[in-house]
Design a protein around this motif. Sequence first.
Motif, PDB file in Angstrom:
ATOM      1  N   ASN A  59       0.633  -1.154   0.035  1.00  0.00           N
ATOM      2  CA  ASN A  59       0.193  -0.069  -0.017  1.00  0.00           C
ATOM      3  C   ASN A  59       0.835   1.438   0.086  1.00  0.00           C
ATOM      4  N   LYS A  60       1.862   1.263   0.733  1.00  0.00           N
ATOM      5  CA  LYS A  60       2.845   2.295   0.699  1.00  0.00           C
ATOM      6  C   LYS A  60       3.432   2.474  -0.872  1.00  0.00           C
ATOM      7  N   VAL A  61       4.022   1.379  -1.438  1.00  0.00           N
ATOM      8  CA  VAL A  61       4.446   1.485  -2.771  1.00  0.00           C
ATOM      9  C   VAL A  61       3.408   2.061  -3.642  1.00  0.00           C
ATOM     10  N   ALA A  62       2.036   1.620  -3.473  1.00  0.00           N
ATOM     11  CA  ALA A  62       0.956   2.137  -4.367  1.00  0.00           C
ATOM     12  C   ALA A  62       0.923   3.528  -4.012  1.00  0.00           C
ATOM     13  N   ASP A  63       1.043   4.226  -2.985  1.00  0.00           N
ATOM     14  CA  ASP A  63       1.181   5.854  -2.503  1.00  0.00           C
ATOM     15  C   ASP A  63       2.089   6.477  -3.296  1.00  0.00           C
ATOM     16  N   ILE A  64       3.413   5.737  -3.394  1.00  0.00           N
ATOM     17  CA  ILE A  64       4.457   6.314  -4.124  1.00  0.00           C
ATOM     18  C   ILE A  64       3.927   6.324  -5.660  1.00  0.00           C
ATOM     19  N   ALA A  65       3.840   5.321  -6.122  1.00  0.00           N
ATOM     20  CA  ALA A  65       3.604   4.812  -7.631  1.00  0.00           C
ATOM     21  C   ALA A  65       2.205   6.128  -8.279  1.00  0.00           C
ATOM     22  N   VAL A  67       1.675   9.105  -6.513  1.00  0.00           N
ATOM     23  CA  VAL A  67       2.067  10.362  -6.653  1.00  0.00           C
ATOM     24  C   VAL A  67       3.092  10.561  -7.775  1.00  0.00           C
ATOM     25  N   GLU A  68       3.649   9.702  -8.354  1.00  0.00           N
ATOM     26  CA  GLU A  68       4.681   9.750  -9.363  1.00  0.00           C
ATOM     27  C   GLU A  68       4.201   9.358 -10.695  1.00  0.00           C
ATOM     28  N   ASP A  69       2.854   8.840 -10.494  1.00  0.00           N
ATOM     29  CA  ASP A  69       2.385   8.386 -11.982  1.00  0.00           C
ATOM     30  C   ASP A  69       3.191   7.434 -12.657  1.00  0.00           C
ATOM     31  N   HIS A  70       3.895   6.705 -11.894  1.00  0.00           N
ATOM     32  CA  HIS A  70       4.713   5.545 -12.835  1.00  0.00           C
ATOM     33  C   HIS A  70       4.421   4.399 -11.726  1.00  0.00           C
ATOM     34  N   HIS A  71       3.911   3.206 -12.432  1.00  0.00           N
ATOM     35  CA  HIS A  71       3.311   2.182 -11.503  1.00  0.00           C
ATOM     36  C   HIS A  71       4.046   0.961 -12.006  1.00  0.00           C
ATOM     37  N   PRO A  72       4.615   0.204 -10.748  1.00  0.00           N
ATOM     38  CA  PRO A  72       5.326  -0.872 -10.938  1.00  0.00           C
ATOM     39  C   PRO A  72       4.446  -2.087 -11.099  1.00  0.00           C
ATOM     40  N   THR A  82       7.132  -8.998  -4.747  1.00  0.00           N
ATOM     41  CA  THR A  82       8.273  -8.810  -5.596  1.00  0.00           C
ATOM     42  C   THR A  82       7.744  -7.544  -6.438  1.00  0.00           C
ATOM     43  N   ILE A  83       8.746  -6.455  -6.432  1.00  0.00           N
ATOM     44  CA  ILE A  83       8.302  -5.364  -7.298  1.00  0.00           C
ATOM     45  C   ILE A  83       9.369  -5.397  -8.510  1.00  0.00           C
ATOM     46  N   THR A  84       8.659  -5.100  -9.660  1.00  0.00           N
ATOM     47  CA  THR A  84       9.351  -4.856 -10.852  1.00  0.00           C
ATOM     48  C   THR A  84       8.984  -3.416 -11.710  1.00  0.00           C
ATOM     49  N   LEU A  85       9.934  -2.961 -12.107  1.00  0.00           N
ATOM     50  CA  LEU A  85       9.878  -1.455 -12.669  1.00  0.00           C
ATOM     51  C   LEU A  85      10.638  -1.369 -14.015  1.00  0.00           C
ATOM     52  N   TRP A  86       9.631  -1.135 -15.227  1.00  0.00           N
ATOM     53  CA  TRP A  86      10.140  -0.722 -16.279  1.00  0.00           C
ATOM     54  C   TRP A  86       9.090   0.171 -17.011  1.00  0.00           C
ATOM     55  N   THR A  87       9.609   0.886 -17.799  1.00  0.00           N
ATOM     56  CA  THR A  87       8.926   1.983 -18.682  1.00  0.00           C
ATOM     57  C   THR A  87       7.958   1.182 -19.843  1.00  0.00           C
ATOM     58  N   HIS A  88       6.819   0.855 -19.790  1.00  0.00           N
ATOM     59  CA  HIS A  88       6.088  -0.133 -20.604  1.00  0.00           C
ATOM     60  C   HIS A  88       6.178   0.615 -21.952  1.00  0.00           C
ATOM     61  N   ALA A  89       5.923   2.014 -21.902  1.00  0.00           N
ATOM     62  CA  ALA A  89       5.678   2.837 -23.165  1.00  0.00           C
ATOM     63  C   ALA A  89       6.905   2.725 -23.982  1.00  0.00           C
ATOM     64  N   ASN A  96      12.404   7.304 -14.567  1.00  0.00           N
ATOM     65  CA  ASN A  96      11.358   7.187 -13.867  1.00  0.00           C
ATOM     66  C   ASN A  96      11.386   6.055 -13.030  1.00  0.00           C
ATOM     67  N   ASP A  97      11.872   5.052 -13.772  1.00  0.00           N
ATOM     68  CA  ASP A  97      11.842   3.519 -12.941  1.00  0.00           C
ATOM     69  C   ASP A  97      12.901   3.535 -11.734  1.00  0.00           C
ATOM     70  N   PHE A  98      14.020   4.273 -11.860  1.00  0.00           N
ATOM     71  CA  PHE A  98      14.843   4.556 -10.933  1.00  0.00           C
ATOM     72  C   PHE A  98      14.576   5.308  -9.857  1.00  0.00           C
ATOM     73  N   ILE A  99      13.789   6.544 -10.126  1.00  0.00           N
ATOM     74  CA  ILE A  99      13.302   7.580  -9.374  1.00  0.00           C
ATOM     75  C   ILE A  99      12.280   6.814  -8.246  1.00  0.00           C
ATOM     76  N   VAL A 100      11.362   5.843  -8.840  1.00  0.00           N
ATOM     77  CA  VAL A 100      10.519   5.023  -8.187  1.00  0.00           C
ATOM     78  C   VAL A 100      11.017   4.215  -7.228  1.00  0.00           C
ATOM     79  N   ALA A 101      12.123   3.349  -7.744  1.00  0.00           N
ATOM     80  CA  ALA A 101      12.727   2.588  -6.939  1.00  0.00           C
ATOM     81  C   ALA A 101      13.610   3.318  -5.943  1.00  0.00           C
ATOM     82  N   SER A 102      14.183   4.393  -5.966  1.00  0.00           N
ATOM     83  CA  SER A 102      14.850   4.952  -4.942  1.00  0.00           C
ATOM     84  C   SER A 102      13.668   5.345  -3.672  1.00  0.00           C
ATOM     85  N   LYS A 103      12.572   5.834  -4.190  1.00  0.00           N
ATOM     86  CA  LYS A 103      11.585   6.241  -3.153  1.00  0.00           C
ATOM     87  C   LYS A 103      11.016   4.988  -2.335  1.00  0.00           C
TER      88      LYS A 103
END
Length: 109
Positions: A59-65, A67-72, A82-89, A96-103
Motif C-alpha cells: 500500500n505504501k508502494v502504491a502511494d508512491i506510484a 504520486v509519481e504516476d509511474h506504476h510498478p 516482488t516489485i518490478t519496474l520498467w517503462t512499458h511505453a 522514472n523507474d529508478f526514481i520510483v525505486a529510490s523512493k
Amino acid sequence: MDLTKKKCVPCEGGVEPFSPSEIETYQSYLKKPWDIIEGIKIEKKYKFKDFRQAMEFVNKVADIANVEDHHPDIYISYSRVTITLWTHAIGGLSANDFIVASKIELLED
C-alpha cells in the motif's frame, strides 16, 4: 544524484530506453542495486513477517506510484513481495523507474 528529490516525467514513448551504461549509472544512485531482468527491467524481492506486513508495504508502494504516476508490477505471495519496474511505453528502463525505486528504498529504513 539523489533520485528521491526527483519527480517522474510522463512518458508516452518516442524516446529510447536506457542503454546498459545508463542502467549501470542509475543503479549506482540506488542504495543497493536492483536485479536487472532481461536487460529491460529492474526488480527487488522483499520478505516480511506475515501477509499483513506485506500488504502494508504494498500500500505504501502504491502511494508512491500514484504520486509519481509511474506504476510498478507487484507480485504478492503471502509474506513475499516482488516489485518490478520498467517503462512499458518504451519497452525498457528510464529515469522514472529508478526514481520510483529510490523512493521505495526509503520504505526499507
